[in-house]
Design a protein around this motif. Structure first.
Motif, short mmCIF file in Angstrom:
data_model
loop_
_atom_site.label_atom_id
_atom_site.label_comp_id
_atom_site.label_asym_id
_atom_site.label_seq_id
_atom_site.Cartn_x
_atom_site.Cartn_y
_atom_site.Cartn_z
N TYR A 114 0.85 -1.20 0.00
CA TYR A 114 0.00 0.00 0.00
C TYR A 114 0.88 1.24 0.00
O TYR A 114 1.84 1.32 0.74
CB TYR A 114 -0.91 0.02 1.23
CG TYR A 114 -2.02 -1.01 1.17
CD1 TYR A 114 -3.17 -0.78 0.45
CD2 TYR A 114 -1.89 -2.22 1.84
CE1 TYR A 114 -4.19 -1.72 0.40
CE2 TYR A 114 -2.90 -3.18 1.79
CZ TYR A 114 -4.05 -2.92 1.07
OH TYR A 114 -5.05 -3.85 1.03
N ASP B 248 3.59 0.80 7.54
CA ASP B 248 4.41 -0.40 7.50
C ASP B 248 4.96 -0.59 6.08
O ASP B 248 4.19 -0.73 5.14
CB ASP B 248 3.53 -1.59 7.89
CG ASP B 248 4.35 -2.83 8.16
OD1 ASP B 248 5.47 -2.93 7.64
OD2 ASP B 248 3.85 -3.71 8.89
N ALA C 247 1.78 -6.02 1.84
CA ALA C 247 0.59 -6.68 2.39
C ALA C 247 0.44 -8.07 1.78
O ALA C 247 -0.06 -8.98 2.42
CB ALA C 247 -0.64 -5.84 2.13
N GLU D 96 -2.32 -13.85 11.58
CA GLU D 96 -2.48 -12.77 12.55
C GLU D 96 -2.99 -11.51 11.88
O GLU D 96 -2.94 -11.37 10.66
CB GLU D 96 -1.14 -12.49 13.23
CG GLU D 96 -0.72 -13.63 14.15
CD GLU D 96 0.59 -13.35 14.86
OE1 GLU D 96 1.18 -12.26 14.67
OE2 GLU D 96 1.01 -14.24 15.62
N GLY E 243 -3.05 -8.12 10.27
CA GLY E 243 -2.03 -7.49 9.44
C GLY E 243 -1.30 -8.44 8.51
O GLY E 243 -0.42 -8.03 7.75
N ALA E 244 -1.67 -9.74 8.52
CA ALA E 244 -0.97 -10.73 7.71
C ALA E 244 -1.28 -10.61 6.22
O ALA E 244 -0.56 -11.17 5.38
CB ALA E 244 -1.31 -12.14 8.19
N GLY E 245 -2.38 -9.91 5.89
CA GLY E 245 -2.72 -9.74 4.48
C GLY E 245 -4.00 -10.45 4.05
O GLY E 245 -4.33 -10.49 2.86
N LYS E 246 -4.76 -10.96 5.02
CA LYS E 246 -5.95 -11.75 4.70
C LYS E 246 -7.00 -10.93 3.96
O LYS E 246 -7.52 -11.35 2.93
CB LYS E 246 -6.55 -12.35 5.99
CG LYS E 246 -5.55 -13.16 6.81
CD LYS E 246 -6.18 -13.74 8.06
CE LYS E 246 -6.72 -12.72 9.06
NZ LYS E 246 -5.65 -11.88 9.70
N SER E 247 -7.31 -9.75 4.48
CA SER E 247 -8.33 -8.91 3.82
C SER E 247 -7.85 -8.48 2.44
O SER E 247 -8.64 -8.44 1.49
CB SER E 247 -8.62 -7.65 4.64
OG SER E 247 -9.07 -7.98 5.91
P1 ADP Z 1 -5.38 -8.79 7.77
O1 ADP Z 1 -6.69 -8.86 7.06
O2 ADP Z 1 -4.66 -10.11 7.80
O3 ADP Z 1 -5.47 -8.16 9.11
P2 ADP Z 1 -4.76 -6.70 5.88
O4 ADP Z 1 -4.82 -7.25 4.51
O5 ADP Z 1 -5.91 -5.90 6.39
O6 ADP Z 1 -4.40 -7.88 6.89
O7 ADP Z 1 -3.46 -5.79 6.02
C1 ADP Z 1 -2.16 -6.22 5.59
C2 ADP Z 1 -1.21 -5.05 5.79
O8 ADP Z 1 -1.56 -4.02 4.89
C3 ADP Z 1 -1.25 -4.44 7.18
O9 ADP Z 1 0.07 -4.00 7.48
C4 ADP Z 1 -2.21 -3.28 7.01
O10 ADP Z 1 -1.95 -2.26 7.94
C5 ADP Z 1 -1.90 -2.84 5.62
N1 ADP Z 1 -3.06 -2.23 4.94
C6 ADP Z 1 -4.25 -2.84 4.70
N2 ADP Z 1 -5.09 -2.04 4.05
C7 ADP Z 1 -4.43 -0.87 3.86
C8 ADP Z 1 -4.75 0.36 3.25
N3 ADP Z 1 -5.95 0.56 2.66
N4 ADP Z 1 -3.80 1.34 3.24
C9 ADP Z 1 -2.60 1.13 3.82
N5 ADP Z 1 -2.23 -0.01 4.41
C10 ADP Z 1 -3.12 -1.01 4.44
#
Ligand code: ADP
Ligand code: ADP
Length: 238
Positions: free
Chosen positions: A13, A18, A22, A41, A43-47
């Motif tokens: 991102y 960080d 992702a 966990e 922040g692992a990148g699941k979403s």
């Molecule tokens: P999870 O679903 O496993 O918690 P995410 O996919 O939400 O993980 O996030 C993975 C990493 O990307 C994290 O470090 C999160 O902070 C970062 N991140 C997620 N979405 C955004 C965004 N829209 N902008 C900046 N950083 C993001």
């Protein structure tokens, strides 16, 4: 062909606190008819992984194929077509509080493309059939505030499934539910696969959910697939 294929997919991102990616060079294949778990966990990148499947997040590198479509090559129209093949359930689903359960589900049908939408006359039976399917046939006339958390979650499932998507994406569908209502939601997901033919991808932090529901699961760590499991399912349906 597999319904989902990721080949060397990476995403970082812009402007993230960080600096790590992702998603970091992810290869993943998900087959039609699977229930696939994604664990890891916060922040692992699941979403992010789920979001690249529907084109909501655009990877920096790699190739994403969903239901035979190269997602990165799709224009607006192609993305719209892709999204009608994908149903989505998020944690803390938002239902319209001023509409009945039946109307909340019917609205999802009305948003589907005109060419595929059931005729007006066929919509009400389709909605009622889906409410029956999730075990809420008796709740159609209720308002969201009159339902329990587990029932609301199942309305979200009915809304996601009413257009019969090939792929159902679920982000922590049971995170705020107790054991009994979790089992109700898992039963609906299993039946979506068995009876509607949907492929289901479910993000969860709950290993019991993986054991009860999934065929396979991936453990994500810092954006990478650390392990791929085949689940010896302890079948809760019996
Ligand atoms: P999870 O679903 O496993 O918690 P995410 O996919 O939400 O993980 O996030 C993975 C990493 O990307 C994290 O470090 C999160 O902070 C970062 N991140 C997620 N979405 C955004 C965004 N829209 N902008 C900046 N950083 C993001
Ligand atoms: P979860 O881990 O439960 O999936 P998050 O709280 O990580 O949810 O993220 C919720 C939403 O916020 C997601 O849409 C995600 O893309 C976004 N997000 C996560 N981390 C960041 C971030 N660092 N900056 C901006 N948006 C983010």
């Amino acid at each position: 062909a597999p319904i989902v294929e990721l080949a060397a997919v990476s995403k970082r991102y812009r402007g993230a606190d960080d600096p790590r990616p992702a998603l970091d060079d992810v290869d993943l294949t998900i087959h039609r008819g699977e229930i696939f778990g994604v664990i890891g966990e916060s922040g692992a990148g699941k979403s992010t992984l789920l979001q690249v499947l529907s084109g909501l997040v655009v990877p920096d590198a790699g190739r994403v194929t969903v239901a035979g479509r190269d997602v990165g090559a799709l224009g607006r129209r192609g993305l719209r077509e892709l999204r009608r093949d994908i149903g989505v359930v998020f944690q803390g689903i938002h239902l319209l509080s001023s509409r009945t359960v039946r109307d909340n589900v019917r609205l999802a049908l009305q948003l589907s493309p005109r060419s595929e939408r059931p005729s007006r006359a066929a919509q009400a039976p389709a909605v009622d059939e889906m409410l029956e399917f999730v075990g809420l046939g008796h709740r159609g006339g209720h308002y969201p505030a009159q339902l329990s958390g587990g029932e609301r979650q199942r309305v979200g499932l009915a809304r996601a499934l009413v257009a019969r998507p090939a792929l159902l994406l679920c982000d922590e569908p049971t995170s705020s539910l107790d054991t009994t209502t979790t089992a109700d939601v898992l039963r609906v997901l299993a039946r979506a696969r068995d009876e509607l033919g949907s492929t289901v991808i479910v993000i969860t932090h709950d290993l019991d959910v993986v054991k009860a529901l999934c065929d396979r699961a991936a453990l994500l760590e810092r954006g990478a697939v650390r392990e791929l499991f085949t689940v010896a399912r302890s079948d809760y349906r019996s």
